[in-house]
Design an enzyme around this catalytic site. Structure first.
Site, short mmCIF file in Angstrom:
data_model
loop_
_atom_site.label_atom_id
_atom_site.label_comp_id
_atom_site.label_asym_id
_atom_site.label_seq_id
_atom_site.Cartn_x
_atom_site.Cartn_y
_atom_site.Cartn_z
N TYR A 151 0.83 -1.20 0.00
CA TYR A 151 0.00 0.00 0.00
C TYR A 151 0.87 1.25 0.00
CZ TYR A 151 -3.90 3.09 1.23
OH TYR A 151 -4.86 4.09 1.23
N LYS A 155 0.94 3.71 -3.34
CA LYS A 155 0.38 5.06 -3.20
C LYS A 155 1.45 6.11 -3.51
CE LYS A 155 -3.90 4.14 -2.23
NZ LYS A 155 -4.99 4.55 -3.14
#
Length: 264
Positions: A151, A155
């Site tokens: 993640y 991102k």
């Protein structure tokens, strides 16, 4: 960039931030809102809340043909897209133990989906001389994410891609913004709290947990100001400044922060 009279696409819009943005854009007077999600039932419910100015589409944003299909449907129903909100995202909850499959899927949804959206709409926006991309990237893309390596990495990559698009197309009329909230009361966050996951604990210790509606309000304000970084949590800007001023000190502080969370 004002939403009134614009055609808007929102992915990941069956719930959470995506749902709140779709509803807020409609309230702001959008000419049409395409509500996209893998959850077709949820997307349809959101579209029904909006009414005649909305259509729901089931789409997997990790599939480029699905993203192009969203654009075709939106333009057929309402006209040229003025704002594309690439909001869908996934988490893994894993660090070094994340599998190759988890990495591949997370890259596809959290990074390549933004690439597919840009490929689909930027040429038309350039031709018309106007348009806006909003990519939901999370504060994790700027200041990492304890407990979830895929993640954090994806991102960050999403923000880097948004920067690249802004650099190359700003003078051609295409504006870009990245939405970077911290804690938001969504299904993903609630699940993390229930599981007492390190990531959820880190988010809860870092600042206020906002309702999705508050995030949608920050988005409208940020779009009108045409800001690249949209920070529903103002403290994120300070975290980014500290990281830039002294990366070594920031890394040491983050390491202590994670140690404190793991000791609980």
């Amino acid at each position: 960039m004002r939403v009134r009279d614009k055609v808007v696409v929102v992915t990941g819009a069956a719930g959470g931030i995506g749902r709140a943005m779709a509803l807020r854009f409609a309230a702001e007077g959008a000419a049409g809102v395409l509500v996209a999600d893998l959850d077709e039932v949820g997307a349809t419910e959101v579209a029904k809340e909006i009414g005649d100015r909305a259509v729901a589409v089931r789409a997997d944003v990790s599939v480029e043909d699905d993203v192009r299909g969203l654009v075709t449907t939106a333009e057929s129903a309402f006209g040229p897209i003025g704002l594309f909100c690439s909001n869908a995202g996934i988490i893994t909850g894993h660090g070094l133990d994340a599998t190759d499959m988890e990495w591949t899927r997370t890259i596809a949804v959290n990074v390549l989906a933004h690439v597919y959206a840009a490929r689909a709409v930027v040429p038309g926006m350039v031709e018309r001389g106007e348009g806006h991309l909003l990519n939901t990237c999370s504060a994790a893309g700027l200041v990492s994410c304890p407990g979830d390596a895929p993640y954090a990495v994806t991102k960050s990559a999403a923000i880097s891609f948004a920067e690249w698009v802004a650099i190359h197309y700003a003078t051609k009329g295409v504006k870009v913004s990245v939405l970077c909230p911290q804690g938001v009361r969504t299904g993903m966050f609630e699940q993390g709290i229930a599981e007492d996951h390190l990531t959820a604990r880190a988010v809860g210790a870092s600042g206020a947990i906002l309702d999705p509606g508050a995030v949608a309000g920050a988005v409208v304000e940020g779009l009108e100001a045409e800001r690249f970084h949209i920070f529903p949590h103002p403290e994120v800007a300070e975290f980014v400044r500290r990281k830039a001023d002294d990366p070594d000190r920031w890394l040491a502080g983050m390491a202590r922060f994670v140690d404190s969370l793991e000791a609980r």
